[in-house]
Design an enzyme around this catalytic site. Structure first.
Site, PDB file in Angstrom:
ATOM      1  N   HIS A  55       8.846   1.019 -31.902  1.00 14.31           N
ATOM      2  CA  HIS A  55       8.282   2.309 -32.302  1.00 14.31           C
ATOM      3  C   HIS A  55       7.067   2.115 -33.207  1.00 14.31           C
ATOM      4  O   HIS A  55       7.208   1.700 -34.353  1.00 14.31           O
ATOM      5  CB  HIS A  55       9.378   3.102 -33.022  1.00 14.31           C
ATOM      6  CG  HIS A  55       9.008   4.480 -33.410  1.00 14.31           C
ATOM      7  ND1 HIS A  55       8.988   4.911 -34.716  1.00 14.31           N
ATOM      8  CD2 HIS A  55       8.666   5.556 -32.655  1.00 14.31           C
ATOM      9  CE1 HIS A  55       8.660   6.181 -34.762  1.00 14.31           C
ATOM     10  NE2 HIS A  55       8.446   6.592 -33.529  1.00 14.31           N
ATOM     11  N   GLU A  82       5.296   0.615 -28.327  1.00 13.34           N
ATOM     12  CA  GLU A  82       5.202   2.079 -28.238  1.00 13.34           C
ATOM     13  C   GLU A  82       4.019   2.576 -29.043  1.00 13.34           C
ATOM     14  O   GLU A  82       3.734   2.064 -30.134  1.00 13.34           O
ATOM     15  CB  GLU A  82       6.506   2.705 -28.762  1.00 13.34           C
ATOM     16  CG  GLU A  82       6.664   4.175 -28.463  1.00 13.34           C
ATOM     17  CD  GLU A  82       6.176   5.100 -29.566  1.00 13.34           C
ATOM     18  OE1 GLU A  82       6.159   6.319 -29.361  1.00 13.34           O
ATOM     19  OE2 GLU A  82       5.793   4.584 -30.658  1.00 13.34           O
ATOM     20  N   ASP A  84       1.345   6.273 -29.800  1.00 11.35           N
ATOM     21  CA  ASP A  84       0.966   7.668 -29.621  1.00 11.35           C
ATOM     22  C   ASP A  84      -0.520   7.710 -29.329  1.00 11.35           C
ATOM     23  O   ASP A  84      -1.323   7.126 -30.053  1.00 11.35           O
ATOM     24  CB  ASP A  84       1.259   8.464 -30.896  1.00 11.35           C
ATOM     25  CG  ASP A  84       2.700   8.302 -31.340  1.00 11.35           C
ATOM     26  OD1 ASP A  84       3.568   8.991 -30.790  1.00 11.35           O
ATOM     27  OD2 ASP A  84       2.951   7.471 -32.235  1.00 11.35           O
ATOM     28  N   HIS A  97      -0.284   8.269 -34.735  1.00 13.05           N
ATOM     29  CA  HIS A  97       0.783   9.255 -34.566  1.00 13.05           C
ATOM     30  C   HIS A  97       0.404  10.637 -35.060  1.00 13.05           C
ATOM     31  O   HIS A  97       0.483  11.611 -34.322  1.00 13.05           O
ATOM     32  CB  HIS A  97       2.054   8.786 -35.280  1.00 13.05           C
ATOM     33  CG  HIS A  97       3.164   9.806 -35.217  1.00 13.05           C
ATOM     34  ND1 HIS A  97       3.361  10.751 -36.205  1.00 13.05           N
ATOM     35  CD2 HIS A  97       4.120  10.028 -34.285  1.00 13.05           C
ATOM     36  CE1 HIS A  97       4.384  11.516 -35.878  1.00 13.05           C
ATOM     37  NE2 HIS A  97       4.867  11.094 -34.723  1.00 13.05           N
ATOM     38  N   GLU A 175       2.863   7.694 -25.470  1.00 15.88           N
ATOM     39  CA  GLU A 175       3.074   9.139 -25.595  1.00 15.88           C
ATOM     40  C   GLU A 175       1.744   9.875 -25.613  1.00 15.88           C
ATOM     41  O   GLU A 175       0.824   9.500 -26.355  1.00 15.88           O
ATOM     42  CB  GLU A 175       3.833   9.480 -26.882  1.00 15.88           C
ATOM     43  CG  GLU A 175       4.043  10.991 -27.047  1.00 15.88           C
ATOM     44  CD  GLU A 175       4.773  11.372 -28.321  1.00 15.88           C
ATOM     45  OE1 GLU A 175       4.790  12.576 -28.640  1.00 15.88           O
ATOM     46  OE2 GLU A 175       5.323  10.479 -28.988  1.00 15.88           O
TER      47      GLU A 175
END
Length: 388
Positions: A55, A82, A84, A97, A175
């Site tokens: 993450h 991971e 964003d 993020h 994401e």
């Protein structure tokens, strides 16, 4: 060299979504064998079993979404880095993020009149002037390093460079963040991934990892797209139909309908408030699964409650309980994987694995890897090897 034994099997040439009958058969077989309910689905979908999803990188040990966080995660042996995804004013894809910059940069010092401005209002050159690491040293002095001061916000290209440049070849779990602010970002992403050889014919020619190393980046599951946005999931279905997609789940505004609950008390933490929220009904949960499946998602990403310590939940990432056993079972009955966010404690890995969860987003990749039986690694040594 970091060599990590693999936890997963890849079934090539298999449809990403299982027919309902196959899903039920897989569940029945795994229950008969005494294994977690989701333990066979991952062999029929090109995604690692027991997926370790770092993450924002190894974000417990290093500032989130920065170079040392991703380098450490890669060398530890995670399956996915991971991130964003947002887009700068001048059209560059970046990994960050928050919609604004004041939590984890010094934007208030560098651009005091724009401290609360959206990431999208800054050019890449402006973002590169910010310090994205010193906040971590101030917040977590026990993990602070002088070398974290002055870390830069990374572009997607720079994250891809990290994924490609080690002995391990992790995949990317991306994401689309606040996608309504970035019309066309899904197509921009596809164009970038194709240009970098992560999609299309060029992807098949990328050099493979050595035997025994992480090789997710060499497989059809090398990229997974995730989003909370139903609209973005629809767009991803159109622009990247061949890429595995996951619908993230949230309870309340913008997400699954919540049951009525008393407002948050003044003396109540956000984690405790989230913990007492419940879905309005099984039908409310089902409606989001149906949407995910109808739009080709291979799984869902629900939120988790963290272990309590001394009567309080242990993590700032403790959210609503959206992975009750019946919820996980409902997703598996639809042939969909369940990747849970964001879980850091061994007790929680154990609890949710017993419910059949197929993978975890985690800030503490080293703990999840050890939970899966990998030998402990010296994180300090890895960071120091890379100059941190």
């Amino acid at each position: 060299m970091t060599i990590v034994p693999r936890r997963w099997l890849l079934a090539c040439g298999v449809s990403l979504l299982l027919p309902m009958g196959v899903a039920h058969a897989a569940n029945a077989q795994s229950q008969d064998d005494g294994e977690p309910q989701g333990s066979t689905l991952c062999t029929k979908i090109p995604i690692p079993c027991d997926a370790v999803i770092a993450h924002r990188g190894a974000s417990y040990q290093a500032p989130e979404s920065t170079r040392p966080a991703y380098l450490l995660a890669r060398d530890l042996g995670v399956d996915y880095l991971e991130l964003d995804l947002q887009r700068t004013k001048d059209g560059v894809l970046v990994a960050i993020h928050d919609n604004t910059l004041n939590r984890n940069t010094n934007v208030a010092d560098v651009f005091p009149d724009r401290a609360d401005a959206a990431v999208s209002s800054f050019t890449l050159d402006e973002l590169k002037q910010l310090d994205a690491g010193s906040w971590f040293n101030a917040s977590y002095p026990d993990r602070a390093r002088d070398s974290y001061s002055g870390l830069e916000i990374l572009t997607l290209d720079e994250v891809i460079d990290i994924a490609e440049s080690g002995d391990n070849h992790p995949g990317l779990y991306i994401e689309t963040k606040v996608p309504e602010q970035f019309p066309g970002i899904e197509q921009d992403l596809r164009d970038k991934l194709e240009a970098r050889g992560w999609l299309g014919k060029a992807a098949k020619t990328r050099p493979a990892a050595e035997q025994g190393a992480v090789n997710v980046g060499d497989t059809p599951g090398r990229v997974v797209m995730q989003t909370f946005s139903k609209a973005s999931l629809e767009t991803l279905e159109e622009t990247m139909p061949e890429v595995p997609r996951v619908l993230l789940l949230w309870l309340g505004k913008g997400g699954i309908e919540a049951a009525p609950a008393k407002p948050q008390r003044d003396d109540e933490s956000k984690a405790d408030y989230y913990a007492r929220q419940q879905v309005a009904s099984p039908e409310a949960y089902r409606s989001w699964l149906d949407f995910a499946k109808d739009h080709g998602a291979i799984g869902v990403g629900p939120s988790a409650i963290q272990t309590e310590h001394d009567g309080q939940f242990s993590s700032q990432f403790s959210y609503m309980e959206l992975a009750e056993p019946w919820m996980v079972g409902m997703a598996h009955d639809d042939g969909m994987l369940v990747h849970l966010y964001t879980v850091d404690e061994p007790a929680d890995f154990e609890r949710y694995q017993q419910r059949g969860v197929d993978g975890f987003f985690t800030n503490r990749a080293e703990q999840l890897l050890e939970f899966h039986g990998h030998p402990a690694q010296d994180q300090d040594a890895i960071l120091e090897r890379h100059g941190y």
